[in-house]
Design an enzyme around this catalytic site. Structure first.
Site, PDB file in Angstrom:
ATOM      1  N   GLY A  59       0.669  -1.121  -0.091  1.00 28.35           N
ATOM      2  CA  GLY A  59      -0.268   0.128  -0.598  1.00 28.35           C
ATOM      3  C   GLY A  59       0.691   1.675  -0.130  1.00 28.35           C
ATOM      4  O   GLY A  59       0.744   1.758   1.393  1.00 28.35           O
ATOM      5  N   THR A  60       1.187   1.873  -1.291  1.00 27.98           N
ATOM      6  CA  THR A  60       2.904   2.911  -1.127  1.00 27.98           C
ATOM      7  C   THR A  60       2.540   3.571  -2.474  1.00 27.98           C
ATOM      8  O   THR A  60       1.907   2.748  -3.901  1.00 27.98           O
ATOM      9  CB  THR A  60       3.758   2.023  -1.502  1.00 27.98           C
ATOM     10  OG1 THR A  60       3.893   1.260  -0.109  1.00 27.98           O
ATOM     11  CG2 THR A  60       5.351   3.086  -1.674  1.00 27.98           C
ATOM     12  N   VAL A  61       2.884   4.484  -2.595  1.00 35.95           N
ATOM     13  CA  VAL A  61       2.763   5.587  -3.875  1.00 35.95           C
ATOM     14  C   VAL A  61       4.654   5.506  -3.358  1.00 35.95           C
ATOM     15  O   VAL A  61       5.415   5.857  -3.202  1.00 35.95           O
ATOM     16  CB  VAL A  61       1.831   6.610  -3.860  1.00 35.95           C
ATOM     17  CG1 VAL A  61       0.968   6.330  -3.747  1.00 35.95           C
ATOM     18  CG2 VAL A  61       2.793   7.941  -3.098  1.00 35.95           C
ATOM     19  N   MET A  87       6.519  -0.071  -6.522  1.00 34.95           N
ATOM     20  CA  MET A  87       6.784  -0.004  -5.248  1.00 34.95           C
ATOM     21  C   MET A  87       5.478  -1.438  -4.869  1.00 34.95           C
ATOM     22  O   MET A  87       5.447  -1.748  -5.680  1.00 34.95           O
ATOM     23  CB  MET A  87       4.982   1.231  -4.740  1.00 34.95           C
ATOM     24  CG  MET A  87       3.613   1.221  -5.670  1.00 34.95           C
ATOM     25  SD  MET A  87       2.754   2.712  -5.498  1.00 34.95           S
ATOM     26  CE  MET A  87       3.892   3.915  -7.120  1.00 34.95           C
TER      27      MET A  87
END
Length: 529
Positions: free
Chosen positions: A347-349, A430
């Site tokens: 869960g990343t950008v 990511m």
């Protein structure tokens, strides 16, 4: 040499004046606007990062962490913007001795706002409040959801339906208000988010750590059973660090040192550097060697990566070519199950920027598992991360839970240079424990197989998920899947493209021409001028 499966459905973007690549087109435009206004790559990265907290809240937020690699002034700089465990978070505070994935207990101090301010203080050119203006406008006026974002938002709402307890009430008020349905084109706005960004902009993030915003976080924690306090926020500082690197071919790959897991990518690439990969990228032999190298690297990362302020992390030993040679000797023609953890959450950008003067930034930020902990501070739009879930509960482990300690961190920005130190550019993929695996595959695609940034991102991916289990994308093909299975891998075809990470790349050539690619598995966009 590339295979037919590696042909891109997108074309790379070329420019000279500046470039931004990220998973959300609206965030890309925020960064591009700042570049056109005279900002540098750092200014653009801050504007893009702030915008992403609004236009992709399914993966990051104001209440998350950030890391950055910055090429500026002829040198590569590293910033660790990860937060620490609250002082009250001890093993004795855990019910049943377990650390849950959601709620207040896995919440650590958010590092992203201070990271933005610290990047600006050292390298920024335009006024800080100007950089956060596009994000504030998106939050206040609203914006239409893009397709992949809408799908992830729907998944988040379904997951939170089972968590209707008082500490999650503000999450529904913010991200699932009455009448809002996250479908492509639906408009979402958050006045609370806009006001918070304005306060961060006006105070260079001080309000978030010592002012009214810090007070709001403290008050909500006290009212709903949280352990995070104003003194935890006030004690937070970013850390400027010296990047670490490993050689692969005629290039150097650079990462942030632990407590991040970038060292896993470097160990795997160091192991691979002494192995003769076939000329054909999508070959069972080459993929088998990459997978086995990655397993060995993860075994080391899960055994040793921790907060170096609390435990000795043997970075030099893990990056020693002689050590890589010993690990390399363990690889055979058959799949082996190393003793490592189970890499599976994300869960990343990730974003990267470049200006026309040579500056480049590789930046990544995250709330960890999708929207994070599920705890939102009422009226602020601040969704708090659940990064503390990565602590080990084994008191003898280097990554053991302790107050004021930073956990093992999955988010890692990458940077590529030539062996002589000449910068090539920023890159990242990511996606939780997919990240070092994505870094390895992108670097191999680029350095060994000569792919351009878009091809390197679009090429079919694999990911090791524990034991002998390997997930592959359908585009890898049945023949390759069967050939890997014949080598002892437990191969599973994964139909969800998001599980293989989402990357961005910008390379700069010797003439100053920028070439960028953006993830085709997301709503991404690379834009330049």
């Amino acid at each position: 040499m590339t295979s037919p499966q590696s042909v891109s459905h997108r074309e790379p973007v070329y420019a000279r004046g500046g470039m931004v690549a990220t998973s959300q087109p609206l965030a890309t435009q925020a960064g591009l606007f700042v570049l056109r206004e005279g900002g540098n790559a750092v200014d653009a990265a801050i504007a893009t990062a702030a915008a992403l907290t609004v236009v992709e809240p399914t993966s990051n937020g104001i209440g998350g962490d950030a890391f950055a690699l910055v090429w500026m002034e002829g040198k590569l700089h590293g910033l660790n913007g990860s937060g620490r465990a609250p002082r009250a978070l001890t093993r004795d505070a855990l019910p049943n001795g377990e650390l849950p994935t959601h709620g207040w207990l896995p919440v650590t101090v958010p590092g992203a706002p201070r990271a933005w301010a610290d990047l600006h203080a050292r390298f920024g050119r335009l006024p800080f409040d100007r950089l956060l203006a596009p994000a504030t406008e998106y939050a206040r006026r609203g914006y239409p959801l893009s397709p992949v974002l809408a799908s992830n938002w729907q998944r988040g709402i379904r997951a939170y339906q089972a968590r209707r307890v008082p500490e999650f009430r503000a999450w529904f008020d913010t991200f699932a208000p009455d009448g809002f349905h996250p479908v492509p084109g639906a408009v979402w706005a958050s006045e609370g988010h806009a006001r918070t960004l304005e306060r961060i902009a006006q105070t260079n993030a001080a309000a978030f750590y010592e002012g009214d915003l810090a007070g709001a976080v403290d008050a909500h924690a006290r009212a709903t059973g949280g352990l995070l306090r104003g003194e935890d926020l006030a004690a937070h500082q970013s850390e400027w660090v010296t990047p670490i690197h490993a050689r692969y071919g005629d290039h150097l790959v650079h990462e942030i040192p632990p407590n991040g897991q970038g060292i896993a990518a470097l160990i795997a690439l160091g192991i691979l550097d002494g192995l003769p990969l076939p000329d054909w990228r999508d070959s069972a032999e080459g993929l088998h060697l990459q997978i086995e190298a990655m397993k060995l690297a993860f075994a080391d990362a899960h055994a040793f990566v921790a907060d170096p302020q609390h435990a000795r992390v043997p970075v030099a030993e893990l990056l020693d070519p002689a050590y890589h040679a010993r690990r390399r000797a363990l690889i055979t023609g058959e799949a082996r199950p190393p003793g490592a953890g189970d890499p599976n959450a994300h869960g990343t950008v990730y974003l990267c920027t470049a200006d026309g003067e040579g500056g480049m930034v590789s930046l990544i930020q995250s709330n960890y598992m999708g929207f994070g902990s599920g705890v939102v501070v009422p009226g602020t739009g601040v969704a708090l991360q659940n990064r503390g879930h990565n602590f080990s509960l084994d008191p003898a482990h280097p990554n053991a839970l302790a107050p004021g300690k930073r956990p093992y961190h999955t988010i890692i920005p990458g940077f590529l240079s030539r062996a002589d130190g000449t910068p090539v550019g920023p890159f990242g993929v990511m996606g939780g424990f997919m990240q070092p695996q994505g870094h390895l595959q992108v670097v191999v695609n680029t350095v060994r197989y000569g792919m351009n940034p878009q091809q390197a991102l679009d090429a079919p991916r694999w990911q090791w998920t524990g034991g002998k289990a390997v997930e592959v994308e359908p585009a890898l093909g049945a023949d390759l899947a069967r050939a890997l299975a014949a080598r002892g891998h437990d191969v599973r075809v994964q139909l969800e493209p998001g599980s293989f990470g989402r990357g961005q790349i910008i390379w700069r050539d010797g003439q100053g021409v920028l070439c960028g690619g953006s993830e085709s598995r997301a709503d991404g966009q690379v834009a330049g001028f």
